[in-house]
Write a protein that holds these residues in place. Structure first.
Motif, PDB file in Angstrom:
ATOM      1  N   SER A   1      -8.912  -3.807   1.410  1.00  0.00           N
ATOM      2  CA  SER A   1      -9.047  -4.588  -0.076  1.00  0.00           C
ATOM      3  C   SER A   1      -8.187  -5.765  -0.436  1.00  0.00           C
ATOM      4  O   SER A   1      -8.616  -6.718  -0.897  1.00  0.00           O
ATOM      5  CB  SER A   1      -8.937  -3.453  -1.015  1.00  0.00           C
TER       6      SER A   1
ATOM      7  N   GLN B   1      -7.099   0.549   1.499  1.00  0.00           N
ATOM      8  CA  GLN B   1      -6.424  -0.322   0.569  1.00  0.00           C
ATOM      9  C   GLN B   1      -5.965  -1.673   1.143  1.00  0.00           C
ATOM     10  O   GLN B   1      -6.172  -2.635   0.680  1.00  0.00           O
ATOM     11  CB  GLN B   1      -5.229   0.170  -0.264  1.00  0.00           C
TER      12      GLN B   1
ATOM     13  N   THR C   1       0.835  -1.313  -0.242  1.00  0.00           N
ATOM     14  CA  THR C   1       0.101  -0.131  -0.034  1.00  0.00           C
ATOM     15  C   THR C   1       0.966   1.247  -0.066  1.00  0.00           C
ATOM     16  O   THR C   1       1.987   1.055   0.248  1.00  0.00           O
ATOM     17  CB  THR C   1      -0.989   0.133   1.253  1.00  0.00           C
TER      18      THR C   1
END
Length: 471
Positions: A57, A54, A17
């Motif tokens: 995810s 993120q 990330t």
């Protein structure tokens, strides 16, 4: 006595990330120490964690790839972890409600498919990095707060080879998914192994020993193989295996005791009060996961009739795989394509530097080059010369034309060179009739010399035999 190894694996995978798990500080591996940090990383008074969307995810993506049951309500817990590498004195993790659990992962061990059960997958933050110099310890907080996924298997491995194959397959998976760089040498993916021995046929597990922070695929297999022998020798001597944490010493290729687990550590887990439960958005839960490496290997074998070895070598390099799939849109000589990709291109891989493969050798140039080989426009020897110039940025068709490399496949022309060679060396005819096979190679050599290397070698060999048979 015969023993069976019972092995489970825990993998910590750092995510790629842009920012950390609970702060806006950047991820910056290799940066100057203590520069990629902010107030939250250092647990300054009045600061509160903010969850990285993120990272969640990415966690969902890996959970789906591992066929896990996904908890759509994200909840975090505190693990009281009083070490200098965590400024706040605890780690934010998922003890009670992991993001994913009860999954499975198919891997190849050599050419045999094996299913590994996944116990759980949870999110947490990484610790700072410590450097020990004599009686002093230096701390770099750049790594503190880096998003981690921890993947815990069931005890489904029985050999070091199986364990190494699993870690290698999972490393490839996270690279394919684009959620981690999988760099074990940089600590992006770290592995702990739990191993015990039991007599063959016994159901109950033996005493578990943990091997911490294994940093390469080879070391995983070697550490397990050594530990299996060590524990067997302890048991055969009538002693008990001690429950402990060990590390692998690369120099001696042995596991070394770090600390004995005399009591159960009480981390005093409790719900993280500063992060309320988070419901995962349906768009995140329903995201599509790209084709997994093991499925791609199987498809390549079925659709393109590649061997397991060729398909595996190809798939282990995602950039090579993408290039292959671009090239096969223009031609279907799969074996020829794979041979040049996995042998010649891989052998020269370091020459491309920071360029992508498509920038280094344009896919269309590669196609033109292979078609020249396939059509016998150039010989295999000439192909090596053309390829060498392509590595420097050359266009194959232009190289072939300017170098006068076009291979001659006209039978009449080649027979003319054969007759000329025999006229200059008439004794070869008698040698051939007397059974001297080297006479054929001699005439082919003369033809290659007369044609300046442009005669098709295979066709020349066939025609030499035909002409000599008629003499």
């Amino acid at each position: 006595m015969n023993y069976e190894s019972v092995i489970g694996i825990e993998i910590h995978c750092e995510l790629t990330t842009e920012t950390k798990m609970f702060s806006g500080a950047p991820l910056a591996y290799g940066s100057k120490p203590n520069t990629a940090i902010n107030e939250i990383d250092l647990s300054m008074p009045g600061t509160l964690p903010q969850v990285n969307k993120q990272a969640i995810s990415y966690g969902v993506m890996l959970s789906k790839a591992l066929k896990c049951e996904i908890d759509d309500l994200v909840r975090f817990d505190r693990k009281n972890y009083f070490y200098s590498d965590l400024p706040k004195g605890y780690q934010i993790t998922q003890q009670f409600y992991p993001l994913g659990q009860h999954g499975s992962f198919d891997i190849f061990v050599n050419e045999t498919l094996k299913t590994i059960r996944i116990n759980r997958l949870h999110m947490e933050e990484d610790t700072a990095k410590q450097f020990h110099e004599g009686d002093k310890t230096l701390i770099d907080f750049n790594r503190a707060g880096t998003p981690l996924l921890e993947i815990v298997t069931e005890a489904d491995f029985r050999t070091g080879e199986e364990a190494a194959a699993y870690v290698d397959a999972l490393r490839l998976l996270v690279i394919y998914l684009g959620i981690s760089d999988g760099r074990m040498d940089e600590g992006s993916l770290r592995c702990d192994v739990n191993i015990s021995l039991r007599p063959v046929g016994q159901e109950a597990f033996g005493t578990k020993v943990e091997i911490k922070n294994l940093n390469s695929i080879n070391n995983i297999q070697k550490a397990i193989e050594f530990e299996t022998v060590r524990q067997a020798e302890v048991l055969d001597a009538g002693n008990k295996v001690i429950s402990e944490t060990r590390r692998y010493d690369e120099k001696t290729q042995e596991t070394v005791s770090m600390r004995v687990k005399e009591t159960t550590v009480d981390y005093r887990y409790f719900v993280e009060p500063n992060i309320p439960p988070i419901r995962i958005h349906p768009d995140v839960l329903n995201q599509e996961v790209r084709e997994l490496p093991v499925a791609k290997i199987g498809r390549y074998m079925d659709e393109y009739e590649l061997s397991h070895y060729d398909a595996s070598v190809l798939v282990k390099n995602p950039e090579l795989t993408e290039y292959f799939e671009t090239v096969i849109e223009s031609m279907q000589a799969y074996k020829l394509i794979v041979n040049w990709l996995t042998q010649d291109i891989m052998a020269a891989w370091d020459q491309k530097g920071d360029q992508s493969l498509s920038e280094w050798i344009k896919p269309q140039y590669f196609v033109d080059f292979l078609k020249a080989i396939e059509s016998n426009t150039i010989s295999s020897k000439q192909a090596k010369q053309v390829f060498a110039k392509m590595l420097e940025g050359g266009e194959p068709n232009k190289i072939i034309k300017e170098s006068g490399m076009v291979q001659v496949n006209d039978e009449a022309v080649i027979i003319g060179w054969i007759e000329e060679a025999l006229e200059k060396n008439p004794q070869v005819i008698d040698d051939y009739k007397n059974g001297l096979d080297k006479s054929i190679k001699f005439v082919v050599g003369q033809v290659m010399k007369l044609s300046k290397g442009q005669a098709n070698p295979r066709l020349s060999n066939e025609l030499v035999i035909r002409v000599l048979d008629n003499k």
